[in-house]
Design an enzyme around this catalytic site. Structure first.
Site, PDB file in Angstrom:
ATOM      1  N   HIS A 182       0.800  -1.221   0.000  1.00 32.06           N
ATOM      2  CA  HIS A 182       0.000   0.000   0.000  1.00 32.06           C
ATOM      3  C   HIS A 182       0.838   1.278   0.000  1.00 32.06           C
ATOM      4  O   HIS A 182       0.305   2.358  -0.229  1.00 32.06           O
ATOM      5  CB  HIS A 182      -0.976  -0.012   1.177  1.00 32.06           C
ATOM      6  CG  HIS A 182      -2.196   0.825   0.911  1.00 32.06           C
ATOM      7  ND1 HIS A 182      -2.926   0.710  -0.249  1.00 32.06           N
ATOM      8  CD2 HIS A 182      -2.775   1.808   1.625  1.00 32.06           C
ATOM      9  CE1 HIS A 182      -3.913   1.595  -0.235  1.00 32.06           C
ATOM     10  NE2 HIS A 182      -3.853   2.279   0.887  1.00 32.06           N
ATOM     11  N   GLY A 216       3.606  13.549  -0.587  1.00 31.86           N
ATOM     12  CA  GLY A 216       4.956  14.072  -0.390  1.00 31.86           C
ATOM     13  C   GLY A 216       5.679  13.448   0.783  1.00 31.86           C
ATOM     14  O   GLY A 216       5.120  12.677   1.554  1.00 31.86           O
ATOM     15  N   PHE A 243       2.181  21.373   3.332  1.00 35.66           N
ATOM     16  CA  PHE A 243       1.340  20.279   3.761  1.00 35.66           C
ATOM     17  C   PHE A 243       0.713  20.647   5.089  1.00 35.66           C
ATOM     18  O   PHE A 243       1.210  21.523   5.805  1.00 35.66           O
ATOM     19  CB  PHE A 243       2.169  18.993   3.921  1.00 35.66           C
ATOM     20  CG  PHE A 243       1.770  17.916   2.960  1.00 35.66           C
ATOM     21  CD1 PHE A 243       1.888  18.113   1.591  1.00 35.66           C
ATOM     22  CD2 PHE A 243       1.260  16.705   3.410  1.00 35.66           C
ATOM     23  CE1 PHE A 243       1.502  17.117   0.698  1.00 35.66           C
ATOM     24  CE2 PHE A 243       0.888  15.718   2.525  1.00 35.66           C
ATOM     25  CZ  PHE A 243       1.009  15.919   1.167  1.00 35.66           C
ATOM     26  N   TRP A 267       3.716 -15.064   0.334  1.00 31.71           N
ATOM     27  CA  TRP A 267       3.706 -15.885   1.535  1.00 31.71           C
ATOM     28  C   TRP A 267       3.154 -14.994   2.654  1.00 31.71           C
ATOM     29  O   TRP A 267       3.710 -13.935   2.938  1.00 31.71           O
ATOM     30  CB  TRP A 267       5.126 -16.302   1.919  1.00 31.71           C
ATOM     31  CG  TRP A 267       5.702 -17.434   1.147  1.00 31.71           C
ATOM     32  CD1 TRP A 267       6.264 -17.394  -0.092  1.00 31.71           C
ATOM     33  CD2 TRP A 267       5.815 -18.785   1.592  1.00 31.71           C
ATOM     34  NE1 TRP A 267       6.724 -18.630  -0.464  1.00 31.71           N
ATOM     35  CE2 TRP A 267       6.461 -19.500   0.556  1.00 31.71           C
ATOM     36  CE3 TRP A 267       5.449 -19.469   2.753  1.00 31.71           C
ATOM     37  CZ2 TRP A 267       6.733 -20.863   0.652  1.00 31.71           C
ATOM     38  CZ3 TRP A 267       5.732 -20.824   2.847  1.00 31.71           C
ATOM     39  CH2 TRP A 267       6.363 -21.506   1.804  1.00 31.71           C
ATOM     40  N   GLN A 325      -6.229   7.808  12.559  1.00 31.81           N
ATOM     41  CA  GLN A 325      -6.357   9.030  11.759  1.00 31.81           C
ATOM     42  C   GLN A 325      -7.434   8.883  10.696  1.00 31.81           C
ATOM     43  O   GLN A 325      -7.467   7.905   9.952  1.00 31.81           O
ATOM     44  CB  GLN A 325      -5.050   9.361  11.069  1.00 31.81           C
ATOM     45  CG  GLN A 325      -5.140  10.653  10.235  1.00 31.81           C
ATOM     46  CD  GLN A 325      -3.779  11.173   9.864  1.00 31.81           C
ATOM     47  OE1 GLN A 325      -3.128  10.638   8.982  1.00 31.81           O
ATOM     48  NE2 GLN A 325      -3.339  12.212  10.542  1.00 31.81           N
ATOM     49  N   HIS A 336      -8.605  10.644   7.452  1.00 36.03           N
ATOM     50  CA  HIS A 336      -8.175  11.604   6.437  1.00 36.03           C
ATOM     51  C   HIS A 336      -9.397  12.340   5.935  1.00 36.03           C
ATOM     52  O   HIS A 336     -10.399  11.714   5.582  1.00 36.03           O
ATOM     53  CB  HIS A 336      -7.488  10.872   5.284  1.00 36.03           C
ATOM     54  CG  HIS A 336      -6.720  11.773   4.370  1.00 36.03           C
ATOM     55  ND1 HIS A 336      -7.333  12.695   3.543  1.00 36.03           N
ATOM     56  CD2 HIS A 336      -5.384  11.903   4.148  1.00 36.03           C
ATOM     57  CE1 HIS A 336      -6.393  13.354   2.852  1.00 36.03           C
ATOM     58  NE2 HIS A 336      -5.218  12.887   3.203  1.00 36.03           N
ATOM     59  N   LEU A 370      -8.111   7.608  -1.562  1.00 36.62           N
ATOM     60  CA  LEU A 370      -7.515   8.825  -1.050  1.00 36.62           C
ATOM     61  C   LEU A 370      -7.376   9.929  -2.097  1.00 36.62           C
ATOM     62  O   LEU A 370      -6.831   9.705  -3.164  1.00 36.62           O
ATOM     63  CB  LEU A 370      -6.129   8.479  -0.500  1.00 36.62           C
ATOM     64  CG  LEU A 370      -5.346   9.658   0.061  1.00 36.62           C
ATOM     65  CD1 LEU A 370      -5.990  10.142   1.336  1.00 36.62           C
ATOM     66  CD2 LEU A 370      -3.902   9.240   0.320  1.00 36.62           C
ATOM     67  N   GLU A 422      -3.700  15.109   0.267  1.00 37.77           N
ATOM     68  CA  GLU A 422      -3.652  16.418   0.923  1.00 37.77           C
ATOM     69  C   GLU A 422      -2.995  17.450   0.009  1.00 37.77           C
ATOM     70  O   GLU A 422      -3.257  18.650   0.115  1.00 37.77           O
ATOM     71  CB  GLU A 422      -2.824  16.254   2.197  1.00 37.77           C
ATOM     72  CG  GLU A 422      -2.851  17.447   3.097  1.00 37.77           C
ATOM     73  CD  GLU A 422      -2.388  17.082   4.494  1.00 37.77           C
ATOM     74  OE1 GLU A 422      -2.617  15.928   4.896  1.00 37.77           O
ATOM     75  OE2 GLU A 422      -1.807  17.935   5.151  1.00 37.77           O
ATOM     76  N   ARG A 479      -4.931  17.078   9.811  1.00 34.57           N
ATOM     77  CA  ARG A 479      -6.003  16.216   9.350  1.00 34.57           C
ATOM     78  C   ARG A 479      -7.118  15.998  10.345  1.00 34.57           C
ATOM     79  O   ARG A 479      -8.284  15.940   9.969  1.00 34.57           O
ATOM     80  CB  ARG A 479      -5.431  14.856   8.947  1.00 34.57           C
ATOM     81  CG  ARG A 479      -4.582  14.971   7.727  1.00 34.57           C
ATOM     82  CD  ARG A 479      -3.817  13.713   7.473  1.00 34.57           C
ATOM     83  NE  ARG A 479      -3.008  13.884   6.272  1.00 34.57           N
ATOM     84  CZ  ARG A 479      -2.294  12.935   5.724  1.00 34.57           C
ATOM     85  NH1 ARG A 479      -2.294  11.724   6.270  1.00 34.57           N
ATOM     86  NH2 ARG A 479      -1.586  13.161   4.650  1.00 34.57           N
ATOM     87  N   HIS A 496      -7.651   6.340   7.656  1.00 32.01           N
ATOM     88  CA  HIS A 496      -6.528   6.423   6.719  1.00 32.01           C
ATOM     89  C   HIS A 496      -5.252   5.834   7.280  1.00 32.01           C
ATOM     90  O   HIS A 496      -4.482   5.183   6.582  1.00 32.01           O
ATOM     91  CB  HIS A 496      -6.319   7.886   6.351  1.00 32.01           C
ATOM     92  CG  HIS A 496      -5.135   8.127   5.474  1.00 32.01           C
ATOM     93  ND1 HIS A 496      -5.038   7.604   4.205  1.00 32.01           N
ATOM     94  CD2 HIS A 496      -3.989   8.833   5.683  1.00 32.01           C
ATOM     95  CE1 HIS A 496      -3.883   7.972   3.662  1.00 32.01           C
ATOM     96  NE2 HIS A 496      -3.231   8.718   4.535  1.00 32.01           N
ATOM     97  N   GLU A 505       4.333   1.959   9.360  1.00 28.39           N
ATOM     98  CA  GLU A 505       3.033   2.273   9.953  1.00 28.39           C
ATOM     99  C   GLU A 505       2.657   1.304  11.065  1.00 28.39           C
ATOM    100  O   GLU A 505       1.965   1.675  12.008  1.00 28.39           O
ATOM    101  CB  GLU A 505       1.934   2.300   8.885  1.00 28.39           C
ATOM    102  CG  GLU A 505       0.590   2.705   9.456  1.00 28.39           C
ATOM    103  CD  GLU A 505      -0.477   2.973   8.412  1.00 28.39           C
ATOM    104  OE1 GLU A 505      -0.115   3.080   7.212  1.00 28.39           O
ATOM    105  OE2 GLU A 505      -1.656   3.063   8.786  1.00 28.39           O
ATOM    106  N   ARG A 512      -1.005  12.323  13.063  1.00 27.18           N
ATOM    107  CA  ARG A 512       0.147  12.377  12.159  1.00 27.18           C
ATOM    108  C   ARG A 512      -0.022  13.498  11.153  1.00 27.18           C
ATOM    109  O   ARG A 512      -1.124  13.720  10.618  1.00 27.18           O
ATOM    110  CB  ARG A 512       0.293  11.055  11.414  1.00 27.18           C
ATOM    111  CG  ARG A 512       1.441  11.075  10.410  1.00 27.18           C
ATOM    112  CD  ARG A 512       1.646   9.720   9.770  1.00 27.18           C
ATOM    113  NE  ARG A 512       0.605   9.354   8.822  1.00 27.18           N
ATOM    114  CZ  ARG A 512       0.519   9.800   7.574  1.00 27.18           C
ATOM    115  NH1 ARG A 512       1.402  10.665   7.113  1.00 27.18           N
ATOM    116  NH2 ARG A 512      -0.453   9.381   6.789  1.00 27.18           N
TER     117      ARG A 512
END
Lengths: 557, 302, 327
Positions: free
Chosen positions: A41, A48, A113, A151, A226, A228, A238, A241, A272, A337, A361, A372
């Protein structure tokens, strides 16, 4: 049985850097990944990667913004490591080939951001995650690092309190094997699929988190989820941002720029959690469109600029919503998110169990505290992926292989066999949808005692009902129903620490927002939640926040 | 109806029958062709492989010549169509580039303002002559013939360039065949590649795909194939023997050029259409083609 | 995508099924569905898999066209199931047919073996090979100089292009559009220092010259990558560097005849590309061709405006010298 020095579970951005670092440090390392690495993912991250690289920017400035953004829950020494290392990360990734966007003179662009007082997010179009992941994967190919692709690790083996190896399930033919190693770095990324609306991939089921939890590692700050603010209404994919960084404006159904009410200074680029709550409030108070979505207006940028700076936003809007963002606003709504919480680690990625490391993560150092800031996750994967990989390699060098695991493999075999043969009343997706609904409704953007209490009970009930699940597919070749059943168990095991941690934390901080405890309460709650798996019950303990130079203050924008 | 006619190279050389039959049906249908005798090769992708800038300049010269005549360009070759149109759209879509090229054209006394459109005969026949008109001009009974079309890749892809027909479900050729009274053959290979571009590089691969397309057409009942590209025609007809060798079986499928098919349907003498030039004989096909019977008159009540 | 409450389409969905443990050959399963506007093919597959037939296997992950997992053949054309709307396909063709990608062996149902795909990508050395000394900070590369690689940068390795590649179908050893697009990404990267080596490698048999320019790859790529354009650029760059191959021989022969007269000299091209030996091997064709009178002209007359050709050639060369950059 496979033998290596270090195993990296998960082949995404953190995993790739952990593996590369361990390899360059001389360890025999192998990646065990449920997906082919480029399917991780990490590729979906868009906007950014932050660094104080530009003239006049400072790592302290970046650190402070991050810490304030975290509502002062982040461990400040960890954040210092992150932001000090960040400029080197940009340079190194550029040297490895990341196609960062540049200006006419050849200097790297950066963009503003949320929550950053200064523009410091470096990017590659709006496909920064894809670009960084590709570059990192390319290095894996270059180094010839061993990959066990498709696997799915199912269980960490811990003997006498030390890591011994893991059991993994080969999706292609349904066989299980034991992987022996001296250390493992868990880099399995997100686990947000227990929420009804999530930007996460369908495969983001927190497998590493759950395995580590069940093996005895603490999960830290799981209640901090979080949301988003800008996911595409409907599929909840998504919308970066960066769209707001490039000038996009949020408007309610009346056409008002409602962020003026909630964050007069930073407006649409407030952090956020603030923006998500704002949208939710607009919806709760009837100013959003039916269904609870609002508009993200990019029309003033014009189609050409959108195509150039935000090609993915353009593509998503056209392909998944049928909307041309140069002509009409994009319908957006908040969605789960990211999870700030994760496997508790120190600054080298080490968990409480010798030999088990975690990064990315799925780990919680904590860098992001209660919320975050955008652009810090990609950075975290690289900085801490590397650190964990190096630490794991050093650990492996200085330790002997812990024996034992044969009976674990046999036990996993039996468990999988009984799942395949299962003939219960519950279908996997039915249980999953119920879980997603409960978590979204009761442990979502706005929380209260009654809801969360009910959620804890509901999750426990769902876990009981899981015993009666039916896979409904007898084969072993690419049996995704079986895999989904195993993933569901992980989601269920992770939901309770989230709900419980949230229920117990009687304050609002960052993304954890309670209507019955509106204020942040530092005297009682400036601390991290730790959740421990104790078989039938979860034990909750707390640990202090590590503060270096920035005293917690009120957080306004 | 008047067009600047871009004959291409092969269509006037080894596949000269294409040029001849094009002119014959143009005359019959009232399409006035002003031949761009002085035009250079479109590049066919090969000049582009060596010197893209030059191919762009040479094609711009061709466009300027057509523009001077105040005419759009008609092509009879899928490869010419693609290469010319790609160049044209690049120039008309990029004013800076067009200005650069015009600087060079100025030195040879030409200028292109981007007003020329480039169309293939297939599209002109269907859209501008019209299927109704074609139907009325049919003098020969083709109802016994299963006719497989072969477009040539570069006439149907990329969809975004051409704007005619659906690249996944192209129908222009099939509708034309129906209008001419024949039975179109539905098979996958009609959209695929004949292999010509790699015949001189990897003949085995080229003949493999070449044979596969033709054999598939035959399996679906094709008596004859018609193509809109002379380069495809070379691979399908001239190289059919080589394809048979690679496939290990006979193919024996006559290949017509698009205007030959149209000319045949309109009753033009096959001799004049130069069918005898083909390597694979069309004799068997021609034997099944008879003059159309007069429509029976409805009996009046007596 | 349609208005709320707009038309539901009752449709037949056919899905390719193959289970190696059990089936000798593949078959299709059929379902009747109420397809809502806005539903993607992936949405329908999920419905089938979760609620009707859990034995159906297919890869998917991000559902937002960025991970590349869900490449499949949908009504005959390869693409991603997650961003392909179901209703338009059903409207056009009357039903929806979902099959695995082509040119790759089927492992189960819609899951194919991509190891051949990956092997070819690994073969072209898909990683930056920079000069021995890097600058202290980031490389300074003007924006315009980063443009050329854009046509290949966004590849998500989904396999759609390889699935439709007609050259790959006829020649399983052909490197294929994805590997070659990736190759170009590095050839075009100003920071890569191995251009000549790379182009030499890619000019070998089964490389850039084996593309038959069928345009399928450009057409189907869900990320609008242009593998064929990338291959064409590399051909020109290889020619600029004087790297020889059968393919370059042919292209140069073609080109030189244009420079000689403005039109193609088929005879000369055949001679130069195949040589007398090669032509002799094709004696069968040659004989027939001569018999039918189809032999091309041995010498081509220069077009009237031939002076234009020479002039334009000169002007283009001058312009290239002025620009002087690596393409």
């Amino acid at each position: 049985m496979q033998k290596h020095d270090v195993l990296v579970v998960g082949g995404g951005l953190a995993g790739a850097h952990a593996a590369r670092a361990a390899h360059l440090a001389g360890a025999d390392v192998a990646i065990v990944s449920k997906l082919s690495p480029l399917r991780s993912h990490s590729v979906a991250a868009a906007g950014g990667i932050n660094a104080a690289l530009a003239e006049g920017d400072t790592w302290e400035g970046h650190a402070f913004d991050t810490i304030k953004g975290s509502d002062y829950l982040a461990d400040q020494d960890s954040v210092e490591i992150l932001t000090r290392e960040a400029p080197n990360v940009i340079i190194e990734m550029d040297h490895l080939g990341t196609p960062f966007s540049r200006d006419e003179q050849g200097k790297l662009f950066n963009r503003p951001f949320g929550g950053m007082r200064q523009a410091r997010a470096f990017f590659a179009g709006d496909r920064t995650g894809l670009s960084l992941m590709q570059t990192s994967w390319e290095q894996l190919v270059k180094e010839g690092i061993t990959l066990y692709e498709e696997w799915a690790a199912t269980r960490l083996i811990v003997e006498d309190g030390r890591f011994s190896g893991l059991v993994a399930y080969k999706v292609a033919d349904g066989t299980l094997d034991e992987f022996q190693a001296k250390a493992a770095v868990i880099c399995t990324g997100p686990g947000g699929q227990m929420y009804l609306k999530s930007t996460n991939a369908v495969t983001c089921t927190g497998d590493g988190l759950a395995m580590a939890f069940r093996a005895g590692c603490a999960l830290k700050d799981m209640e901090f989820v979080q949301f988003h603010p800008t996911s595409l209404h409907g599929p909840n994919i998504l919308i970066t941002e960066a769209a707001r960084g490039e000038g996009g404006i949020l408007k309610n159904a009346k056409g008002e720029r409602f962020m003026e009410r909630y964050s007069p200074k930073m407006l649409d680029l407030a952090p956020r959690d603030i923006v998500s709550r704002s949208i939710q409030t607009e919806a709760n108070e009837g100013r959003a469109y039916p269904g609870g979505y609002v508009d993200l207006d990019l029309t003033h940028l014009g189609e050409a600029k959108i195509k150039e700076r935000l090609p993915e936003v353009y593509q998503f809007s056209m392909e998944f919503a049928g909307v041309n963002p140069g002509e009409k606003p994009i319908p957006i709504e908040p969605a789960q998110h990211y999870i700030m919480g994760g496997i508790a680690t120190n600054n080298d990625g080490a968990t409480s169990i010798p030999g088990i490391y975690a990064a990315g993560e799925c780990a919680c150092v904590s860098l992001h505290g209660a919320n975050r800031l955008g652009g810090n996750a990609l950075l975290e994967c690289i900085v801490f992926g590397k650190r964990a990989g190096e630490a794991a390699a050093a650990f492996a060098k200085g330790t002997s292989q812990v024996a034992g695991g044969a009976d674990v493999l046999a036990a996993e075999d039996r468990r999988v066999e009984s799942l395949v043969k299962s003939d219960g009343r519950e279908i996997v997706e039915g249980l999953r949808q119920e879980l997603k609904r409960v978590m979204w409704d009761k442990v979502g953007i706005y929380r209260n005692e009654a809801d969360m209490s009910a959620a804890v009970g509901a999750v426990r009930d769902l876990r009981r009902r899981y015993e009666n699940v039916r896979v409904g597919a007898p084969g072993r070749t690419f049996n995704y129903s079986l895999l989904e059943a195993m993933e569901l168990r992980n989601l269920l095991d992770l939901s309770e620490p989230i709900a419980l941690g949230a229920l117990l934390r009687r304050e609002s901080r960052g993304a954890h927002s309670r209507t019955d405890f509106l204020a942040r309460d530092d005297p009682s709650w400036l601390k991290h939640t730790l959740a421990w798996w104790r078989g039938e019950k979860i034990e909750i303990t707390y640990e202090p926040v590590r503060i270096t130079q920035w005293e917690p203050k009120e957080r306004t924008y | 109806m008047k067009y600047a006619y871009f004959p291409g190279c092969v269509g006037q050389d080894s596949c000269n029958e294409l040029d001849v039959s094009t002119k014959l049906i143009a005359e019959e249908l009232g399409i006035e062709l002003v031949e761009l005798e002085d035009a250079t090769c479109s590049g066919a992708g090969f000049v582009q492989d060596v010197n893209y800038e030059l191919s762009l300049a040479l094609n711009a010269r061709t466009f300027a010549m057509a523009e001077k005549l105040g005419l759009d360009i008609l092509t009879v070759c899928s490869t010419c169509q693609f290469n010319l149109d790609r160049a044209n759209k690049e120039l008309t879509g990029d004013p800076e580039k067009l200005a650069e090229v015009n600087k060079m054209l100025a030195e040879i006394g030409l200028r292109y303002s981007g007003r020329v459109e480039i169309k293939h005969l297939l599209w002109v026949l269907v859209n501008e002559i019209g299927l109704g008109t074609l139907r009325r001009r049919v003098k020969v009974d083709l109802s016994d013939l299963n006719i497989a079309s072969f477009y040539g890749c570069q006439l149907i892809r990329p969809g975004s360039l051409h704007g005619y027909d659906d690249p996944d479900r192209p129908q222009y050729f099939e509708r034309l065949i129906e209008a001419l009274g024949g039975k179109p053959v539905d098979y996958e290979g009609r959209k695929k590649c004949c292999g010509f571009p790699i015949t001189f590089v990897n003949e085995n691969a080229s003949m493999t795909m070449n044979a596969k397309n033709m054999l598939e057409a035959k399996e679906h009942g094709a008596d004859v194939m018609a193509t809109s590209c002379p380069l495809c025609h070379i691979n399908l007809d001239m190289y059919q023997g080589r394809a048979e060798r690679v496939a290990g079986q006979r193919i024996e499928l006559p290949i017509l050029h698009l205007p030959q098919l149209v000319g045949l349907a309109m009753g033009i003498d096959p001799q004049r259409l130069r069918l005898k030039r083909h390597i694979v004989s069309a004799k068997a096909v021609l034997e099944r083609v008879r003059p159309k019977e007069e429509a029976p008159v409805a009996p009046t009540s007596s | 995508m349609g208005a709320e409450g707009a038309d539901v389409l009752v449709a037949t969905i056919k899905v390719y099924r193959y289970e190696p443990e059990r089936d000798e050959k593949a078959h299709y399963d059929t379902w009747e569905f109420d397809v809502k506007p806005g539903q993607t093919v992936l949405d329908l597959l999920h419905e089938i898999h979760y609620f009707h037939d859990p034995t159906l296997s297919f890869r998917r992950s991000c559902r937002s066209a960025i991970c590349g997992s869900c490449g499949m053949t949908l009504n005959g054309r390869t693409g991603l199931s997650c961003n392909t709307q179901a209703q338009p396909l059903i409207d056009r063709d009357g039903s929806l047919v979902v099959e695995p990608m082509k040119n790759m062996p089927v492992l189960k149902d819609l899951v194919v073996d991509m190891s051949g795909f990956w092997k070819d990508v690994y073969d072209i050395r898909p990683y930056l090979q920079p000069a021995p000394t890097a600058p202290k900070g980031p490389y300074v590369v003007p924006k315009q100089r980063m443009e050329p690689m854009k046509i290949a940068q966004d590849c998500i390795m989904c396999g759609s292009c390889l699935s439709e590649c007609t050259s790959r179908e006829a020649n399983p050893d052909y490197l294929g559009p994805a590997a070659l697009a990736k190759a170009f990404r590095f050839v075009a990267d100003a920071r890569d220092a191995a251009t000549a080596e790379r182009l030499r490698q890619y000019s070998e048999p089964n490389g850039i010259w084996d593309c038959d320019t069928c345009l399928y790859c450009n057409e189907v790529c869900p990320m609008h990558v242009k593998p064929m354009d990338a291959i064409m650029h590399m051909r020109e760059m290889a020619n600029d560097l004087g790297i020889e191959s059968q393919g370059s021989k042919h292209a140069i022969a073609f080109y030189e005849t244009i420079l000689e007269s403005g039109k193609l000299n088929e005879f000369k091209v055949a001679m130069k590309s195949l040589g007398l030996g090669g032509l002799a091997l094709q004696a069968g064709i040659t004989a027939k061709v001569v018999l039918r009178g189809k032999q091309p002209e041995i010498r081509k007359k220069k077009i009237e405006g031939y002076a234009d050709v020479k002039k334009l050639y000169k002007l283009v060369e001058e312009r290239k010298k002025r620009k002087g950059e690596k393409k």
